[in-house]
Write a protein that holds these residues in place. Structure first.
Motif, PDB file in Angstrom:
ATOM      1  N   ILE A 175       0.843  -1.214   0.000  1.00 33.84           N
ATOM      2  CA  ILE A 175       0.000   0.000   0.000  1.00 33.84           C
ATOM      3  C   ILE A 175       0.871   1.255   0.000  1.00 33.84           C
ATOM      4  CG2 ILE A 175      -1.648   1.357   1.360  1.00 33.84           C
ATOM      5  CD1 ILE A 175      -2.809  -1.390   2.305  1.00 33.84           C
ATOM      6  N   PHE A 176       1.874   1.276   0.903  1.00 29.94           N
ATOM      7  CA  PHE A 176       2.797   2.424   0.947  1.00 29.94           C
ATOM      8  C   PHE A 176       3.552   2.563  -0.364  1.00 29.94           C
ATOM      9  CE2 PHE A 176       2.711   2.041   5.750  1.00 29.94           C
ATOM     10  CZ  PHE A 176       2.122   3.286   5.952  1.00 29.94           C
ATOM     11  N   ILE A 184       2.560   1.704  -3.383  1.00 28.65           N
ATOM     12  CA  ILE A 184       1.661   2.269  -4.410  1.00 28.65           C
ATOM     13  C   ILE A 184       1.546   3.780  -4.234  1.00 28.65           C
ATOM     14  CG2 ILE A 184      -0.746   2.346  -5.214  1.00 28.65           C
ATOM     15  CD1 ILE A 184      -0.867  -0.695  -4.470  1.00 28.65           C
ATOM     16  N   LEU A 185       1.384   4.215  -2.978  1.00 22.67           N
ATOM     17  CA  LEU A 185       1.295   5.663  -2.699  1.00 22.67           C
ATOM     18  C   LEU A 185       2.573   6.386  -3.113  1.00 22.67           C
ATOM     19  CD1 LEU A 185      -0.434   5.575   0.817  1.00 22.67           C
ATOM     20  CD2 LEU A 185      -1.492   6.179  -1.370  1.00 22.67           C
ATOM     21  N   GLN A 186       3.719   5.743  -2.857  1.00 16.58           N
ATOM     22  CA  GLN A 186       5.002   6.360  -3.206  1.00 16.58           C
ATOM     23  C   GLN A 186       5.183   6.456  -4.717  1.00 16.58           C
ATOM     24  OE1 GLN A 186       7.481   7.666  -1.394  1.00 16.58           O
ATOM     25  NE2 GLN A 186       6.566   7.322   0.610  1.00 16.58           N
ATOM     26  N   PHE A 245       2.740   6.846  -6.918  1.00 12.52           N
ATOM     27  CA  PHE A 245       1.921   7.999  -7.312  1.00 12.52           C
ATOM     28  C   PHE A 245       2.638   9.311  -6.976  1.00 12.52           C
ATOM     29  CE2 PHE A 245      -1.786   5.025  -7.301  1.00 12.52           C
ATOM     30  CZ  PHE A 245      -2.270   5.350  -8.565  1.00 12.52           C
ATOM     31  N   ALA A 246       3.305   9.337  -5.820  1.00 14.88           N
ATOM     32  CA  ALA A 246       4.035  10.543  -5.411  1.00 14.88           C
ATOM     33  C   ALA A 246       5.189  10.840  -6.373  1.00 14.88           C
ATOM     34  CB  ALA A 246       4.569  10.383  -3.988  1.00 14.88           C
TER      35      ALA A 246
END
Length: 370
Positions: free
Chosen positions: A195-196, A198-200, A202-203
């Protein structure tokens, strides 16, 4: 009895080495804060409930040295850090109060965690050979595994920060691999990491979009500055006050109409590039109108259009400086990354071989020939 003596002798030898390096111990104690110590002892207690106190102390020691590697590296680069915090069964973390100024600094700070972790397992290797206690080899294996896991090329792991300098594709590949592992071997920690990750990702792409938008805005400001300089030159070349006043009235009216049409065009744009152009253009035209109005009083002292361009260029410069690397630097980072992975992998394989060989010996000693 002999084993106990050899164990005490080994521990004594390690303590003598630590005492000889007392200045480093003092540095570590200065770095450690109260909540670091509290979370450290809570973690030891949590691990001790499942694995025993010795193993609990060993795991927390491994995590502590790994995080100290990050902390010392960050402070060497002039980045203030928060004290380490230990989270039972999740690991430990050191926060940075500032973002690294360059991706090279980011890679250095990230690399020094697993590198310090590699150094932290060497005493277990020595203790095993001095005592032949499998406990030390088990800790040697755990340490190698923890640091090797941290080198997986995906954010937010250390390997992800290193791989980001080489190619963003590596971080996406690492995320896909870990996601597949999490699907076939569900684990709360792996799922959280995915999850982290995937967020990274996108970032990361968000940072690229921001850089692209700033570059577009910089070019747009350049064009509008040329436009303003032509207007200013025309105004300054006029001699008659009445001519200047008439020209100013006409220009302000025209630019207000341009501003209105630009606003209408912006409302119809949906893609990033067009939005960046039209938003910048609107701000630039507003600035030109303000500057034209200031000419009623003959005021040319302040020209905010240049300040706006400078502000955009400063932001863009920071991003470009952060990303700036050479092929030689990338090659050096790649080689260091691979070497650390290979060394830790070798430690893992060796420890597995020793532990498996001991199990075979125990099985053989337990069998009897009739």
């Amino acid at each position: 009895m002999k084993n106990k003596k050899s164990l005490f002798g080994a521990i004594g030898a390690v303590l003598l080495i630590m005492l000889s390096k007392l200045k480093y111990v003092i540095v570590i104690l200065k770095i450690a804060k109260l909540h670091t110590l509290i979370s450290l002892f809570i973690s030891i207690g949590a691990y001790a409930l499942i694995y025993g106190w010795k193993f609990g102390v060993g795991i927390v020691y491994l995590l502590f040295i790994h995080e100290m590697g990050h902390m010392v590296a960050a402070r060497k680069k002039g980045i203030p850090t928060t004290p380490a915090v230990f989270i039972p069964f999740l690991g430990a973390a050191v926060g940075m109060k500032e973002k690294p100024k360059s991706i090279k600094d980011d890679v250095y700070i990230s690399y020094m965690g697993p590198f310090a972790g590699l150094l932290s397992i060497l005493p277990f290797f020595v203790l095993y050979f001095m005592t032949h206690e499998l406990f030390w080899m088990a800790l040697f294996q755990v340490g190698a595994m923890l640091n090797l896991f941290n080198l997986i090329p995906m954010m937010p792991l250390d390997g992800g920060h290193i791989a980001k300098m080489l190619s963003k594709k590596f971080t996406i590949f690492g995320l896909i691999v870990l996601a597949i592992v999490a699907i076939f071997s569900p684990n709360p920690i792996l799922i959280l990491l995915v999850i982290f990750g995937i967020l990274q990702v996108f970032a990361m792409f968000g940072e690229d979009r921001k850089e692209k938008a700033l570059h577009i805005q910089s070019l747009e400001w350049e064009e509008r500055i040329r436009e303003w300089e032509q207007l200013k030159s025309t105004y300054l070349n006029m001699e008659e006050s009445s001519e200047k006043l008439s020209w100013l009235n006409r220009m302000i009216y025209e630019y207000k109409n341009i501003l209105h049409s630009t606003n209408n065009a912006l409302s119809e744009k949906r893609d990033l590039a067009s939005e960046a152009i039209y938003e910048t253009r609107m701000l630039a035209y507003r600035t030109i109108v303000v500057q034209l109005e200031s000419l009623y009083d003959g005021d040319l002292a302040e020209e905010p259009i240049y300040a706006e361009k400078e502000k955009i260029d400063k932001q863009l410069g920071k991003i470009q400086f952060y990303k700036k690397t050479t092929k030689k630097e990338k090659l050096a980072v790649f080689l260091l990354y691979i070497v650390l992975i290979l060394v830790l992998s070798g430690c893992m394989i060796y420890s597995m071989h020793v532990l498996d060989l001991n199990q075979i010996r125990q099985m053989m000693s337990g069998t009897r020939l009739d």
